[in-house]
Design a protein around this motif. Structure first.
Motif, PDB file in Angstrom:
ATOM      1  N   GLN A   9       0.816  -1.209   0.000  1.00 13.81           N
ATOM      2  CA  GLN A   9       0.000   0.000   0.000  1.00 13.81           C
ATOM      3  C   GLN A   9       0.854   1.265   0.000  1.00 13.81           C
ATOM      4  O   GLN A   9       0.609   2.187  -0.774  1.00 13.81           O
ATOM      5  CB  GLN A   9      -0.943   0.011   1.211  1.00 13.81           C
ATOM      6  CG  GLN A   9      -1.941   1.166   1.186  1.00 13.81           C
ATOM      7  CD  GLN A   9      -2.946   1.028   0.074  1.00 13.81           C
ATOM      8  OE1 GLN A   9      -3.668   0.064   0.004  1.00 13.81           O
ATOM      9  NE2 GLN A   9      -3.013   2.007  -0.809  1.00 13.81           N
ATOM     10  N   ASP A  13       1.070   3.971  -3.067  1.00 15.03           N
ATOM     11  CA  ASP A  13       0.771   5.399  -2.899  1.00 15.03           C
ATOM     12  C   ASP A  13       1.869   6.261  -3.512  1.00 15.03           C
ATOM     13  O   ASP A  13       1.586   7.300  -4.110  1.00 15.03           O
ATOM     14  CB  ASP A  13       0.593   5.741  -1.416  1.00 15.03           C
ATOM     15  CG  ASP A  13      -0.685   5.164  -0.828  1.00 15.03           C
ATOM     16  OD1 ASP A  13      -1.595   4.779  -1.598  1.00 15.03           O
ATOM     17  OD2 ASP A  13      -0.778   5.100   0.412  1.00 15.03           O
ATOM     18  N   SER A  53      -4.272  -2.049   2.196  1.00 17.93           N
ATOM     19  CA  SER A  53      -5.314  -1.752   3.177  1.00 17.93           C
ATOM     20  C   SER A  53      -6.457  -0.930   2.582  1.00 17.93           C
ATOM     21  O   SER A  53      -7.581  -0.998   3.064  1.00 17.93           O
ATOM     22  CB  SER A  53      -4.717  -1.007   4.373  1.00 17.93           C
ATOM     23  OG  SER A  53      -4.078   0.184   3.929  1.00 17.93           O
ATOM     24  N   ARG A  54      -6.180  -0.148   1.532  1.00 12.43           N
ATOM     25  CA  ARG A  54      -7.211   0.726   0.958  1.00 12.43           C
ATOM     26  C   ARG A  54      -7.632   0.351  -0.456  1.00 12.43           C
ATOM     27  O   ARG A  54      -8.686   0.763  -0.905  1.00 12.43           O
ATOM     28  CB  ARG A  54      -6.715   2.174   0.967  1.00 12.43           C
ATOM     29  CG  ARG A  54      -6.566   2.750   2.354  1.00 12.43           C
ATOM     30  CD  ARG A  54      -6.243   4.238   2.316  1.00 12.43           C
ATOM     31  NE  ARG A  54      -5.116   4.589   1.473  1.00 12.43           N
ATOM     32  CZ  ARG A  54      -3.837   4.551   1.861  1.00 12.43           C
ATOM     33  NH1 ARG A  54      -3.528   4.138   3.067  1.00 12.43           N
ATOM     34  NH2 ARG A  54      -2.884   4.908   1.046  1.00 12.43           N
ATOM     35  N   ASN A  55      -6.818  -0.361  -1.171  1.00 16.54           N
ATOM     36  CA  ASN A  55      -7.113  -0.699  -2.556  1.00 16.54           C
ATOM     37  C   ASN A  55      -7.198  -2.205  -2.711  1.00 16.54           C
ATOM     38  O   ASN A  55      -6.511  -2.941  -2.022  1.00 16.54           O
ATOM     39  CB  ASN A  55      -6.007  -0.175  -3.484  1.00 16.54           C
ATOM     40  CG  ASN A  55      -5.853   1.315  -3.392  1.00 16.54           C
ATOM     41  OD1 ASN A  55      -5.077   1.800  -2.593  1.00 16.54           O
ATOM     42  ND2 ASN A  55      -6.590   2.048  -4.187  1.00 16.54           N
ATOM     43  N   ASN A  56      -8.041  -2.643  -3.662  1.00 22.54           N
ATOM     44  CA  ASN A  56      -8.032  -4.068  -3.960  1.00 22.54           C
ATOM     45  C   ASN A  56      -7.166  -4.300  -5.196  1.00 22.54           C
ATOM     46  O   ASN A  56      -6.830  -3.371  -5.922  1.00 22.54           O
ATOM     47  CB  ASN A  56      -9.452  -4.635  -4.111  1.00 22.54           C
ATOM     48  CG  ASN A  56     -10.185  -4.090  -5.312  1.00 22.54           C
ATOM     49  OD1 ASN A  56      -9.644  -4.048  -6.410  1.00 22.54           O
ATOM     50  ND2 ASN A  56     -11.419  -3.672  -5.114  1.00 22.54           N
TER      51      ASN A  56
END
Length: 75
Positions: A9, A13, A53-56
């Motif tokens: 993640q 980013d 944690s935020r994207n698949n």
């Protein structure tokens, strides 16, 4: 010639530039820069959903495809 980059993640980013300007040039960005510029022939991103944690994975693959990566293989 080949660089294998385990994309998590935080590094995703950095690759997508989804970080505050104040954090643009630190050791994480240096790692991403080295991986993206040192491969002479092939750059392989290793993806594991547990590292995000935020994207698949589908979102990540879609982003990479839109950025011009011509082969996306899911295992």
């Amino acid at each position: 010639e080949v660089c294998i980059f385990i994309l998590n993640q935080t590094m995703y980013d950095y690759v997508t530039q989804n970080i505050p300007k104040a954090k643009h040039h630190n050791k994480n960005w240096n790692k991403a820069y080295v991986a993206l510029t040192r491969s002479c022939d092939t750059l392989i991103f290793a993806l594991d959903q547990e590292l995000f944690s935020r994207n698949n994975i589908m979102e990540v693959e879609s982003y990479l495809k839109n950025m011009g990566f011509d082969e996306i293989t899911s295992l």
